[in-house]
Scaffold this active site. Structure first.
Site, short mmCIF file in Angstrom:
data_model
loop_
_atom_site.label_atom_id
_atom_site.label_comp_id
_atom_site.label_asym_id
_atom_site.label_seq_id
_atom_site.Cartn_x
_atom_site.Cartn_y
_atom_site.Cartn_z
N ASP A 198 0.84 -1.20 0.00
CA ASP A 198 0.00 0.00 0.00
C ASP A 198 0.88 1.25 0.00
O ASP A 198 2.01 1.23 0.48
CB ASP A 198 -0.90 0.03 1.24
CG ASP A 198 -1.94 -1.08 1.22
OD1 ASP A 198 -2.23 -1.59 0.13
OD2 ASP A 198 -2.43 -1.43 2.31
N ARG A 199 0.34 2.34 -0.51
CA ARG A 199 1.09 3.61 -0.57
C ARG A 199 1.71 3.95 0.78
O ARG A 199 2.87 4.34 0.87
CB ARG A 199 0.16 4.75 -1.02
CG ARG A 199 0.88 6.10 -1.08
CD ARG A 199 -0.11 7.26 -1.02
NE ARG A 199 -0.88 7.38 -2.24
CZ ARG A 199 -0.56 8.17 -3.27
NH1 ARG A 199 0.54 8.90 -3.21
NH2 ARG A 199 -1.33 8.24 -4.33
#
Length: 364
Positions: A198-199
């Site tokens: 995930d970012r």
């Protein structure tokens, strides 16, 4: 989780308690690594790269430099030798002059810039000497290459950097930067996504350099990947020192993952955790994935009643970190072509340890 005996390797960050300090381990010498502060390379990796000693060029794995398009002089190695001695024989120049040529990055062996004067040469290699010095490759943002070879690139991604863009926007991503990196040596080179973070999750992740290698890793993921270990800073004091969470994950219309109340309804997900530190406000957990589903850890921590710090989407109420309290600390896998066990381990982010300091203020 299957466990293997790990052969030793060059710089590795084996955690010593929650602070995650490192110890060195190594196996055979074949690959190049680049380390950032708090990150370590494979404990059982094929090789170690020469460390550039010239000034003004960033240290990085793989081809950290590329030369201007000047026709170089080339010499074939016919017997084992050290690079400095080989150059002295062929250039007919003084020792200091040859060392200067090396320091300026004008010498490459099999198209890789080498600056170490005692670099070992083997018969059949091609030594090239350029008229111009090496041009430093642009610095990458939000990532550090831990290992690179002909088949894979392993990086440490920082929180805030996308693994790959969901559309064709110009947003900076790990994928985009690594694509530019491999195309400096050949415009036809490509990068392939094997898995994602995930970012707002930091840590170790891997990319493939060919469709074939990508498919090999993805089709045999359960057999190839030996360990995936995360650290998570979660809200509240987790009561049990160890535990396992198992559920069936589904995705809502708003693209939020959740655990279905019905068995066999969705994708089965299993997460194991161990408590490393805790106080009344936070717990630091070591989390091991048995399965790798989208947002699996984030959902399971919410199910446990202890959402990940900073994870508003999955129930967090604190903003202590200013980021998501999740870090992919260890990735251990069987190399897709050499079949060697490779383990990459990084330190626990310092921000995750801050809430346990005696002088730390209360969370907000």
């Amino acid at each position: 989780m299957n466990k293997r005996n790990r052969s030793t390797g060059r710089p590795s960050a084996k955690g010593k308690g929650p602070a995650g300090t490192s110890a060195a381990r190594s196996q055979k010498a074949n690959s190049s690594t680049s380390m950032s502060s708090g990150a370590s390379a494979s404990r059982s990796k094929p090789s170690t790269a020469s460390k550039p000693k010239h000034s003004g060029a960033p240290k990085r794995a793989g081809n950290a430099h590329y030369r201007k398009q000047e026709p170089p002089r080339q010499y074939k190695v016919t017997e084992p030798d050290e690079l400095l001695n080989f150059l002295l024989q062929h250039l007919k120049s003084g020792r200091n002059a040859v060392k200067s040529i090396l320091g300026r990055g004008q010498v490459s062996v099999d198209q890789k810039v080498i600056t170490k004067f005692n670099h070992a040469l083997t018969p059949g290699q091609i030594v090239s000497i350029s008229k111009e010095g090496a041009v430093a490759a642009p610095t990458m943002s939000g990532l550090t290459i831990l290992h690179e070879d002909d088949d894979i690139i392993v990086i440490r991604k920082e929180a805030g950097l996308l693994s790959i863009a969901a559309d064709r926007s110009d947003e900076l991503t790990a994928y985009r930067q690594l694509t530019e990196h491999v195309r400096r040596t050949d415009s036809r080179n490509r990068i392939f996504v094997v898995h994602r973070l995930d970012r707002d999750t930091s840590g170790v992740m891997m990319f493939a350099k060919s469709e074939e290698v990508k498919q090999n890793l993805q089709d045999n993921w359960k057999d190839k990947v030996q360990e995936r270990v995360y650290v998570a800073l979660v809200e509240g004091q987790v009561a049990k020192p160890v535990g396992t969470i198992s559920s069936w994950l589904k995705e809502s219309k708003t693209l939020k993952m959740y655990s279905s109340p019905r068995p066999n309804d969705g994708q089965h997900a299993v997460t194991h955790y161990k408590r490393l530190q805790s106080n009344r406000e936070f717990s630091l957990l070591e989390v091991r994935l048995e399965t790798g589903r989208k947002n699996q850890i984030r959902v399971h921590m919410e199910d446990l009643g202890h959402p990940i710090a900073g994870d508003k989407k999955y129930g967090s109420r604190t903003k202590t970190l200013g980021r998501l309290g999740l870090h992919a600390r260890v990735l251990s896998f069987i190399h897709p072509t050499t079949d060697e066990l490779m383990t990459f381990e990084t330190d626990i982010p310092k921000q995750f340890l801050y809430p346990f300091r005696t002088d730390a203020p209360a969370s907000k």
